[in-house]
Design a protein around this motif. Structure first.
Motif, PDB file in Angstrom:
ATOM      1  N   ASP A  97       0.809  -1.221   0.000  1.00  0.00           N
ATOM      2  CA  ASP A  97       0.000   0.000   0.000  1.00  0.00           C
ATOM      3  C   ASP A  97       0.841   1.270   0.000  1.00  0.00           C
ATOM      4  OD1 ASP A  97      -2.328  -1.533   0.083  1.00  0.00           O
ATOM      5  OD2 ASP A  97      -2.281  -1.629   2.275  1.00  0.00           O
ATOM      6  N   HIS A  98       2.131   1.152  -0.267  1.00  0.00           N
ATOM      7  CA  HIS A  98       2.997   2.308  -0.161  1.00  0.00           C
ATOM      8  C   HIS A  98       3.836   2.520  -1.421  1.00  0.00           C
ATOM      9  CE1 HIS A  98       2.168   1.723   4.160  1.00  0.00           C
ATOM     10  NE2 HIS A  98       2.426   3.013   4.275  1.00  0.00           N
ATOM     11  N   TYR A  99       4.171   3.773  -1.639  1.00  0.00           N
ATOM     12  CA  TYR A  99       5.166   4.147  -2.634  1.00  0.00           C
ATOM     13  C   TYR A  99       6.430   4.585  -1.895  1.00  0.00           C
ATOM     14  CZ  TYR A  99       1.775   4.227  -6.481  1.00  0.00           C
ATOM     15  OH  TYR A  99       0.851   3.876  -7.432  1.00  0.00           O
ATOM     16  N   TYR A 100       7.581   4.188  -2.430  1.00  0.00           N
ATOM     17  CA  TYR A 100       8.871   4.583  -1.869  1.00  0.00           C
ATOM     18  C   TYR A 100       9.691   5.288  -2.947  1.00  0.00           C
ATOM     19  CZ  TYR A 100       7.609   1.350   1.874  1.00  0.00           C
ATOM     20  OH  TYR A 100       6.957   0.723   2.897  1.00  0.00           O
ATOM     21  N   PHE A 101      10.394   6.338  -2.544  1.00  0.00           N
ATOM     22  CA  PHE A 101      11.212   7.105  -3.472  1.00  0.00           C
ATOM     23  C   PHE A 101      12.627   7.228  -2.939  1.00  0.00           C
ATOM     24  CE2 PHE A 101      13.089  11.225  -4.643  1.00  0.00           C
ATOM     25  CZ  PHE A 101      13.124  11.092  -6.031  1.00  0.00           C
ATOM     26  N   ILE A 102      13.599   6.909  -3.800  1.00  0.00           N
ATOM     27  CA  ILE A 102      15.001   7.039  -3.453  1.00  0.00           C
ATOM     28  C   ILE A 102      15.736   7.537  -4.682  1.00  0.00           C
ATOM     29  CG2 ILE A 102      15.651   4.652  -4.010  1.00  0.00           C
ATOM     30  CD1 ILE A 102      17.353   4.699  -1.395  1.00  0.00           C
ATOM     31  N   ALA A 103      16.802   8.317  -4.480  1.00  0.00           N
ATOM     32  CA  ALA A 103      17.534   8.901  -5.603  1.00  0.00           C
ATOM     33  C   ALA A 103      18.872   9.432  -5.097  1.00  0.00           C
ATOM     34  CB  ALA A 103      16.728  10.052  -6.228  1.00  0.00           C
ATOM     35  N   SER A 104      19.722   9.823  -6.023  1.00  0.00           N
ATOM     36  CA  SER A 104      20.946  10.528  -5.650  1.00  0.00           C
ATOM     37  C   SER A 104      20.583  11.938  -5.183  1.00  0.00           C
ATOM     38  CB  SER A 104      21.900  10.632  -6.844  1.00  0.00           C
ATOM     39  OG  SER A 104      22.303   9.362  -7.293  1.00  0.00           O
ATOM     40  N   VAL A 105      21.196  12.369  -4.078  1.00  0.00           N
ATOM     41  CA  VAL A 105      21.000  13.736  -3.616  1.00  0.00           C
ATOM     42  C   VAL A 105      22.132  14.593  -4.177  1.00  0.00           C
ATOM     43  CG1 VAL A 105      19.810  12.943  -1.533  1.00  0.00           C
ATOM     44  CG2 VAL A 105      22.276  13.381  -1.457  1.00  0.00           C
TER      45      VAL A 105
END
Length: 317
Positions: free
Chosen positions: A23-31
């Motif tokens: 039930d969730h969305y997760y977001f990860i990326a280079s900062v």
């Protein structure tokens, strides 16, 4: 599509990955600072834009994980959470390349936002000890796979794409195979690069998108594919598009779209997640320009079963 997606979706986040899990969305990326791993979560796609980032890990003060924390991705391996990322011991360039190696962060906790539950990073070793980065993982044919970009000193260019089965989240099972190397003109602009692979399965095929060329307006997506029942470790089973499948749009002022991932909206519509700039006038090395923004667009499947990513749309609120 009922959901309107602002463009950019999240500013100043390159190499973006959006994962939908339960039930969730997760977001990860280079900062932009390249100094930490941060994760945000929301119960809707649009909720990611306002979600508070949680720092899960920060770079070391010295040693092999002390600089240039790049391209993290969040994955599931059985009941574990895994974050794959690349790190370097410094910013020096040797023989034309940074000195990145690949690492895995593992958590057994149900909630990946609990920073204290992430174990220390483990090195993901490959047969060649060389510049390597941009790992992704997927489950297929009952096996867990690891797909990444790496320099082979015997092959011209910066990086090729390699695939191997995983024994556990940080250990390869058996020798890898090379799926692609820069060979077409559009893969060799500025630098000879194949990197940033992402996987999607549709219509009896497994597709791998990847990014090619320098990280300026020449950056573009390429495409590999294979029959979903075929032996993934036989390079002869793979096909490669002779042309890029997602490129700069001068008309829409979208430059260097690439380093993508895939997700779906709440209705199951497939979405292409990627980064791009809205200008070309970059001072110095493009890597230090922070404005590769995260963007999202829906895409379609053609009658012949191939993906149609279209053109990167212009900025819009």
């Amino acid at each position: 599509m009922s959901l309107h997606l602002p463009n950019p979706f999240i500013p100043q986040r390159a190499d973006p990955q959006i994962m939908r899990h339960k039930d969730h969305y997760y977001f990860i990326a280079s900062v932009p600072e390249y100094d930490r791993l941060e994760l945000r979560a929301a119960d809707s796609l649009m909720g990611l834009r306002e979600a508070e980032p949680v720092t899960l890990w920060e770079k070391d003060h010295s040693g092999p994980l002390s600089e240039l924390i790049w391209a993290p991705e969040l994955h599931r391996f059985g009941q574990q959470w895994v974050i794959y990322f690349a790190a370097a011991p410094g910013r020096e360039i040797k023989e034309g390349l940074f000195q990145h190696r690949m690492y895995a962060l593992v958590s057994d906790h149900d909630d990946p936002l609990v920073a204290s539950q992430w174990q220390p990073p483990r090195r993901v070793h490959t047969p060649i000890d060389s510049f390597s980065l941009d790992a992704t993982s997927f489950h297929h044919q009952g096996k867990n796979w690891y797909l990444w970009a790496q320099k082979d000193p015997a092959i011209a260019g910066n990086s090729n794409l390699y695939l191997a089965e995983l024994e556990n989240p940080w250990t390869l099972k058996g020798p890898p195979v090379m799926l692609s190397k820069p060979e077409f003109e559009w893969e060799c602009r500025g630098f000879l690069v194949n990197e940033g692979p992402a996987v999607i399965v549709h219509g009896g095929r497994l597709f791998v998108t990847y990014s090619a060329s320098a990280t300026d307006e020449n950056y573009a997506l390429g495409l590999l594919w294979i029959d979903e029942d075929a032996d993934l470790l036989n390079p002869d089973n793979w096909h490669k598009s002779a042309d890029p499948v997602f490129t700069t749009s001068w008309e829409n002022q979208q430059f260097g779209p690439g380093h993508n991932s895939f997700t779906t909206d709440e209705q199951g519509q497939p979405l292409l997640v990627y980064h791009a700039r809205n200008y070309t006038e970059i001072e110095g090395d493009p890597l230090w320009d922070p404005n590769r923004h995260t963007r999202i667009k829906p895409f379609a499947w053609r009658a012949d079963g191939m993906p149609d990513f279209g053109v990167p749309p212009a900025d819009s609120p």
